[in-house]
Design a protein around this motif. Structure first.
Motif, mmCIF file in Angstrom:
data_model
loop_
_atom_site.group_PDB
_atom_site.id
_atom_site.type_symbol
_atom_site.label_atom_id
_atom_site.label_comp_id
_atom_site.label_asym_id
_atom_site.label_seq_id
_atom_site.Cartn_x
_atom_site.Cartn_y
_atom_site.Cartn_z
ATOM 1 N N MET A 1 55.909 27.918 39.071
ATOM 2 C CA MET A 1 55.225 26.893 39.827
ATOM 3 C C MET A 1 53.957 27.489 40.456
ATOM 4 O O MET A 1 53.968 28.596 40.958
ATOM 5 N N VAL A 2 52.900 26.758 40.407
ATOM 6 C CA VAL A 2 51.619 27.217 40.936
ATOM 7 C C VAL A 2 51.519 26.882 42.417
ATOM 8 O O VAL A 2 51.767 25.749 42.825
ATOM 9 N N ASP A 3 51.173 27.866 43.222
ATOM 10 C CA ASP A 3 50.855 27.627 44.623
ATOM 11 C C ASP A 3 49.383 27.232 44.649
ATOM 12 O O ASP A 3 48.496 28.088 44.659
ATOM 13 N N ILE A 4 49.137 25.937 44.625
ATOM 14 C CA ILE A 4 47.771 25.425 44.468
ATOM 15 C C ILE A 4 46.858 25.840 45.624
ATOM 16 O O ILE A 4 45.681 26.130 45.414
ATOM 17 N N VAL A 5 47.404 25.918 46.827
ATOM 18 C CA VAL A 5 46.587 26.316 47.975
ATOM 19 C C VAL A 5 46.130 27.768 47.808
ATOM 20 O O VAL A 5 44.955 28.085 47.997
ATOM 21 N N ALA A 6 47.059 28.636 47.417
ATOM 22 C CA ALA A 6 46.695 30.042 47.208
ATOM 23 C C ALA A 6 45.710 30.187 46.052
ATOM 24 O O ALA A 6 44.765 30.983 46.125
ATOM 25 N N LEU A 7 45.922 29.412 44.985
ATOM 26 C CA LEU A 7 45.007 29.462 43.844
ATOM 27 C C LEU A 7 43.605 29.015 44.245
ATOM 28 O O LEU A 7 42.612 29.673 43.920
ATOM 29 N N LEU A 8 43.496 27.904 44.943
ATOM 30 C CA LEU A 8 42.182 27.422 45.375
ATOM 31 C C LEU A 8 41.510 28.404 46.322
ATOM 32 O O LEU A 8 40.297 28.616 46.264
ATOM 33 N N LYS A 9 42.298 29.036 47.196
ATOM 34 C CA LYS A 9 41.750 30.047 48.107
ATOM 35 C C LYS A 9 41.202 31.232 47.308
ATOM 36 O O LYS A 9 40.083 31.690 47.557
ATOM 37 N N THR A 10 41.970 31.700 46.343
ATOM 38 C CA THR A 10 41.527 32.818 45.510
ATOM 39 C C THR A 10 40.250 32.472 44.760
ATOM 40 O O THR A 10 39.289 33.249 44.744
ATOM 41 N N LEU A 11 40.219 31.296 44.128
ATOM 42 C CA LEU A 11 39.031 30.890 43.373
ATOM 43 C C LEU A 11 37.830 30.695 44.280
ATOM 44 O O LEU A 11 36.700 31.048 43.922
ATOM 45 N N SER A 12 38.048 30.148 45.471
ATOM 46 C CA SER A 12 36.942 29.912 46.400
ATOM 47 C C SER A 12 36.365 31.202 46.952
ATOM 48 O O SER A 12 35.176 31.279 47.250
ATOM 49 N N GLU A 13 37.200 32.214 47.098
ATOM 50 C CA GLU A 13 36.753 33.474 47.685
ATOM 51 C C GLU A 13 36.242 34.478 46.655
ATOM 52 O O GLU A 13 35.694 35.506 47.019
ATOM 53 N N THR A 14 36.424 34.188 45.385
ATOM 54 C CA THR A 14 35.953 35.104 44.342
ATOM 55 C C THR A 14 34.451 34.907 44.137
ATOM 56 O O THR A 14 34.006 33.789 43.904
ATOM 57 N N PRO A 15 33.669 35.978 44.252
ATOM 58 C CA PRO A 15 32.221 35.837 44.085
ATOM 59 C C PRO A 15 31.861 35.369 42.680
ATOM 60 O O PRO A 15 32.424 35.848 41.697
ATOM 61 N N GLY A 16 30.911 34.436 42.610
ATOM 62 C CA GLY A 16 30.502 33.918 41.313
ATOM 63 C C GLY A 16 29.123 33.304 41.353
ATOM 64 O O GLY A 16 28.929 32.168 40.928
ATOM 65 N N ILE A 17 28.168 34.048 41.856
ATOM 66 C CA ILE A 17 26.792 33.546 41.928
ATOM 67 C C ILE A 17 26.303 33.259 40.516
ATOM 68 O O ILE A 17 26.597 33.992 39.579
ATOM 69 N N SER A 18 25.561 32.192 40.360
ATOM 70 C CA SER A 18 25.065 31.765 39.058
ATOM 71 C C SER A 18 24.426 32.930 38.302
ATOM 72 O O SER A 18 23.559 33.619 38.821
ATOM 73 N N GLY A 19 24.922 33.143 37.083
ATOM 74 C CA GLY A 19 24.453 34.243 36.268
ATOM 75 C C GLY A 19 25.328 35.483 36.382
ATOM 76 O O GLY A 19 25.226 36.398 35.578
ATOM 77 N N TYR A 20 26.193 35.513 37.388
ATOM 78 C CA TYR A 20 27.088 36.655 37.625
ATOM 79 C C TYR A 20 28.511 36.155 37.883
ATOM 80 O O TYR A 20 29.135 36.507 38.878
ATOM 81 N N GLU A 21 29.010 35.348 36.962
ATOM 82 C CA GLU A 21 30.319 34.717 37.146
ATOM 83 C C GLU A 21 31.477 35.516 36.566
ATOM 84 O O GLU A 21 32.574 35.012 36.416
ATOM 85 N N ASP A 22 31.253 36.784 36.256
ATOM 86 C CA ASP A 22 32.272 37.594 35.579
ATOM 87 C C ASP A 22 33.595 37.641 36.337
ATOM 88 O O ASP A 22 34.662 37.507 35.738
ATOM 89 N N GLN A 23 33.546 37.852 37.649
ATOM 90 C CA GLN A 23 34.786 37.953 38.419
ATOM 91 C C GLN A 23 35.558 36.636 38.415
ATOM 92 O O GLN A 23 36.784 36.624 38.274
ATOM 93 N N VAL A 24 34.855 35.527 38.582
ATOM 94 C CA VAL A 24 35.522 34.222 38.561
ATOM 95 C C VAL A 24 36.102 33.965 37.176
ATOM 96 O O VAL A 24 37.236 33.500 37.035
ATOM 97 N N ARG A 25 35.352 34.283 36.153
ATOM 98 C CA ARG A 25 35.812 34.091 34.771
ATOM 99 C C ARG A 25 37.098 34.877 34.524
ATOM 100 O O ARG A 25 38.059 34.365 33.954
ATOM 101 N N GLU A 26 37.137 36.121 34.977
ATOM 102 C CA GLU A 26 38.339 36.949 34.805
ATOM 103 C C GLU A 26 39.526 36.374 35.575
ATOM 104 O O GLU A 26 40.650 36.375 35.077
ATOM 105 N N THR A 27 39.279 35.878 36.780
ATOM 106 C CA THR A 27 40.349 35.289 37.586
ATOM 107 C C THR A 27 40.903 34.042 36.916
ATOM 108 O O THR A 27 42.119 33.867 36.810
ATOM 109 N N VAL A 28 40.026 33.169 36.451
ATOM 110 C CA VAL A 28 40.462 31.942 35.774
ATOM 111 C C VAL A 28 41.243 32.284 34.513
ATOM 112 O O VAL A 28 42.309 31.719 34.260
ATOM 113 N N ALA A 29 40.755 33.222 33.727
ATOM 114 C CA ALA A 29 41.446 33.612 32.501
ATOM 115 C C ALA A 29 42.819 34.190 32.808
ATOM 116 O O ALA A 29 43.801 33.913 32.105
ATOM 117 N N GLN A 30 42.918 34.966 33.869
ATOM 118 C CA GLN A 30 44.198 35.554 34.255
ATOM 119 C C GLN A 30 45.191 34.471 34.685
ATOM 120 O O GLN A 30 46.341 34.480 34.263
#
Length: 77
Positions: A1-30
């Motif tokens: 089961m996904v803890d949606i609040v924790a997931l949204l917090k993680t995604l919101s706090e992961t740096p992903g400035i336009s052109g440098y989305e590598d960290q967010v991409r890795e988090t989403v893929a994981q």
């Protein structure tokens, strides 16, 4: 089961400035990798996750979830 609040917090706090989305991409893929049968990143940097349906009924239903992962970044001088 996904803890949606924790997931949204993680995604919101992961740096992903336009052109440098590598960290967010890795988090989403994981995260998607836990549930999908296949996860890949295309030439444009899109994360594509495939979850194959079960059952014999053809055609199988499909769903697409789309989101935007970059954020606005500013340099102030």
């Amino acid at each position: 089961m996904v803890d949606i609040v924790a997931l949204l917090k993680t995604l919101s706090e992961t740096p992903g400035i336009s052109g440098y989305e590598d960290q967010v991409r890795e988090t989403v893929a994981q995260v998607f990798g836990r549930y999908a049968d296949q996860v890949r990143t295309d030439a444009l940097g899109n994360v594509i996750a495939l979850k194959r349906g079960l059952g014999e009924m053809e055609p199988r239903r499909s769903i697409m979830l789309a989101g935007h992962t970059d954020e606005i970044g500013l340099i102030v001088t």
